[in-house]
Design a protein around this motif. Structure first.
Motif, PDB file in Angstrom:
ATOM      1  N   SER A 331       0.747  -1.209   0.098  1.00 23.05           N
ATOM      2  CA  SER A 331       0.154   0.020   0.131  1.00 23.05           C
ATOM      3  C   SER A 331       0.804   1.155   0.165  1.00 23.05           C
ATOM      4  O   SER A 331       0.664   2.219  -0.754  1.00 23.05           O
ATOM      5  N   GLN A 335       1.134   4.110  -3.030  1.00 26.97           N
ATOM      6  CA  GLN A 335       0.247   5.487  -2.886  1.00 26.97           C
ATOM      7  C   GLN A 335       1.688   6.306  -3.291  1.00 26.97           C
ATOM      8  O   GLN A 335       1.515   7.302  -3.883  1.00 26.97           O
ATOM      9  N   LYS A 340      -1.917   8.773  -5.132  1.00 24.56           N
ATOM     10  CA  LYS A 340      -2.920   8.584  -4.750  1.00 24.56           C
ATOM     11  C   LYS A 340      -2.927   8.365  -3.098  1.00 24.56           C
ATOM     12  O   LYS A 340      -2.341   7.324  -2.766  1.00 24.56           O
ATOM     13  N   ARG A 341      -3.507   9.029  -2.433  1.00 27.79           N
ATOM     14  CA  ARG A 341      -3.445   9.139  -0.765  1.00 27.79           C
ATOM     15  C   ARG A 341      -4.542   8.110  -0.250  1.00 27.79           C
ATOM     16  O   ARG A 341      -5.797   8.249  -0.710  1.00 27.79           O
ATOM     17  N   GLU A 342      -4.394   7.443   1.073  1.00 24.59           N
ATOM     18  CA  GLU A 342      -5.403   6.715   1.580  1.00 24.59           C
ATOM     19  C   GLU A 342      -5.161   7.066   3.114  1.00 24.59           C
ATOM     20  O   GLU A 342      -3.884   7.419   3.537  1.00 24.59           O
ATOM     21  N   ASP A 343      -6.145   6.701   3.830  1.00 25.81           N
ATOM     22  CA  ASP A 343      -6.157   7.110   5.290  1.00 25.81           C
ATOM     23  C   ASP A 343      -5.834   5.938   6.153  1.00 25.81           C
ATOM     24  O   ASP A 343      -6.089   5.988   7.442  1.00 25.81           O
ATOM     25  N   ALA A 344      -5.765   4.650   5.651  1.00 24.11           N
ATOM     26  CA  ALA A 344      -5.859   3.530   6.415  1.00 24.11           C
ATOM     27  C   ALA A 344      -4.835   3.468   7.581  1.00 24.11           C
ATOM     28  O   ALA A 344      -5.241   2.846   8.601  1.00 24.11           O
ATOM     29  N   SER A 346      -2.556   6.249   8.112  1.00 23.15           N
ATOM     30  CA  SER A 346      -1.811   7.653   8.117  1.00 23.15           C
ATOM     31  C   SER A 346      -1.383   7.823   9.416  1.00 23.15           C
ATOM     32  O   SER A 346      -1.953   7.466  10.728  1.00 23.15           O
ATOM     33  N   SER A 349      -4.409   8.933  11.331  1.00 27.02           N
ATOM     34  CA  SER A 349      -5.536   7.943  12.050  1.00 27.02           C
ATOM     35  C   SER A 349      -5.113   7.486  12.846  1.00 27.02           C
ATOM     36  O   SER A 349      -5.713   6.743  13.610  1.00 27.02           O
TER      37      SER A 349
END
Length: 363
Positions: A331, A335, A340-344, A346, A349
Motif C-alpha cells: 500500500s 501510494q 493517490k493517498r489513503e488514510d488506512a 496515516s 489516523s
C-alpha cells in the motif's frame, strides 16, 4: 484443453506480477531482527528498488555492503535525503530515534513509512502530522539524527504511514467489513504475553491491541482501568456503538502467548484468533422471548470466514501476508508511485490510539 487453460492462467498470472515495476527509488533506515524477518523479505518479493540502507555505524555499513550487493550502505541520513531519486523512506530503527528521523524525512519532502511507535508523545505525533501536511519554514533547522538535511519546498504532501500491520491483515479487514453491517453488543480482547523488558509496554507492545480496537470500533472513552501487575492492565472502554473489555498482560508466558478477540452482535458472535482464524457463530432464534435452544436441542454451527492455510507454501499462507506486513508495504509503495493517498494507516489516523495510550498512563 483443460491443461492448456491452466497453463495460460499461470502464464498470465506470472506476467502480471513481472509487469509490476516501480519508477522511483527507496531507502531503508535500520537493520534489526524485525526488519530482516518481516519487512526486507516483502520488499524483495515485490521488487521494490532499494537504493540505500542507512545504519548507525560505518562498520555495520561495510558489512551490509557485502550482504546486499547493489545497495549503497551508509551511516549518513543526509546522504540519502539529499538524493532526488529517493521518493520513499522506510524507517525501522530504535523507537527512541523514530521521531527525530521521521521529522527529517518529512522535512526533506520524501514519503515516510515508519514502524510503530512513530514517536514517544502525543505532542510529537501532532508535530509529525503538521510536517506531513504543511512542512516547515525554511529558516527552521530540522532536528538532528545523523546529519541535518535542508528543507525543500514540495507541491504535494508526502505519504506518511505508520507500520501498524494488523490494519492490513486480511482477517481483520474482513472482520471490520462485517462489523460495519452489524448491530454491536460488546467485545472482549485478550493480549497475553510474558515479561517485556525491552521498553515501554504500552507504547511498544500494547499499541497493537489498542490500535486494533480503535481501528475496528472508533474513538474510545475509558470507563475503568486497573493496573493489576507490572505492565498488566484490565480496561473497560466505551466506543460510539459498543462497550468492550481488554486484558493486556505481560504476566503470562511468551511460549503460549495469546491474542484473541470476541465480538458479540445481535446476529451472533465473531471470534478472531491472532490474525490466523476468523469465525462466526450465528445466534439462535427466540419464540416470544424464549430461546428456542431451551425448548429443543439446536445444532451449533460455526462459519469459518478466514483461516490461514498451512498446507502449501504460497504467499497468502505466509504469516508476513496474513499478519499484514505484505499489505502495508504494498500500500505504501502504491501510494508513493501513484500519488493517490489513503488514510488506512496515516499519522493522523493513529491519533485516537495515542490519546488512548496516554489516557491510560494518566489513570
Amino acid at each position: 484443453m483443460i491443461q492448456e487453460i491452466i497453463n495460460r492462467y499461470k502464464r498470465m498470472r506470472t506476467e502480471h506480477f513481472l509487469r509490476q515495476t516501480y519508477q522511483y527509488s527507496y531507502a531503508f533506515v535500520g537493520m534489526g531482527q524485525h526488519s530482516l524477518a518481516n519487512l526486507y523479505p516483502v520488499l524483495h518479493y515485490l521488487g521494490v528498488p532499494l537504493k540505500y540502507i542507512c545504519v548507525t555505524s560505518e562498520r555495520k555499513a561495510r558489512l551490509i555492503g557485502q550482504k546486499f550487493p547493489g545497495v549503497t550502505a551508509t551511516a549518513s541520513l543526509d546522504a540519502m535525503l539529499n538524493d532526488e531519486a529517493i521518493r520513499g523512506v522506510f524507517v525501522s530503527a530504535s523507537p527512541s530515534a523514530h521521531f527525530s528521523i521521521a521529522s527529517q524525512v518529512l522535512k526533506s519532502g520524501k514519503s515516510l513509512f515508519i514502524e510503530k511507535p512513530p514517536c514517544q508523545t502525543l505532542e510529537e505525533l501532532d508535530t509529525l502530522i503538521a510536517l506531513q501536511q504543511h512542512g516547515i519554514p525554511e529558516h527552521r533547522s530540522p532536528a538532528r539524527t545523523c546529519s541535518p538535511a535542508s528543507a525543500r519546498p514540495r507541491s504535494l504532501s508526502p505519504v506518511a504511514m505508520v507500520g501498524l500491520q494488523k490494519r492490513y491483515a486480511p482477517a481483520i479487514q474482513l472482520l471490520r467489513q462485517r462489523l460495519g453491517k452489524e448491530h454491536l453488543v460488546s467485545y472482549d480482547l485478550h493480549y497475553l504475553t510474558g515479561p517485556y523488558p525491552e521498553g515501554d509496554a504500552l507504547l511498544n507492545l500494547y499499541v497493537h491491541p489498542l490500535d486494533l480496537v480503535c481501528f475496528l470500533f472508533g474513538k474510545p472513552v475509558i470507563l475503568a482501568t486497573q493496573r493489576v501487575a507490572k505492565d498488566s492492565y484490565l480496561l473497560m472502554l466505551r466506543h460510539q456503538h459498543v462497550v468492550g473489555t481488554l486484558e493486556l498482560s505481560a504476566a503470562y508466558t511468551w511460549t503460549a502467548a495469546e491474542e484473541s478477540l470476541k465480538v458479540c452482535t445481535r446476529a451472533g458472535v465473531y471470534r478472531l484468533r491472532q490474525t490466523e482464524e476468523l469465525t462466526f457463530e450465528p445466534g439462535h432464534p427466540t419464540l416470544f422471548g424464549i430461546p428456542t435452544e431451551k425448548i429443543r436441542t439446536m445444532r451449533q454451527t460455526t462459519e469459518h470466514l478466514f483461516q490461514r492455510s498451512q498446507f502449501a507454501p504460497v504467499l497468502t499462507g505466509n504469516q508476513v501476508y496474513t499478519q499484514g506486513f505484505y499489505g502495508e508495504i504494498a500500500s505504501f509503495v502504491s501510494q508513493v508511485e501513484s500519488g493517490k493517498r489513503e488514510d488506512a494507516a496515516s499519522l493522523k489516523s493513529v491519533r485516537d490510539t495515542y490519546e488512548l495510550i496516554f489516557d491510560i498512563l494518566q489513570k
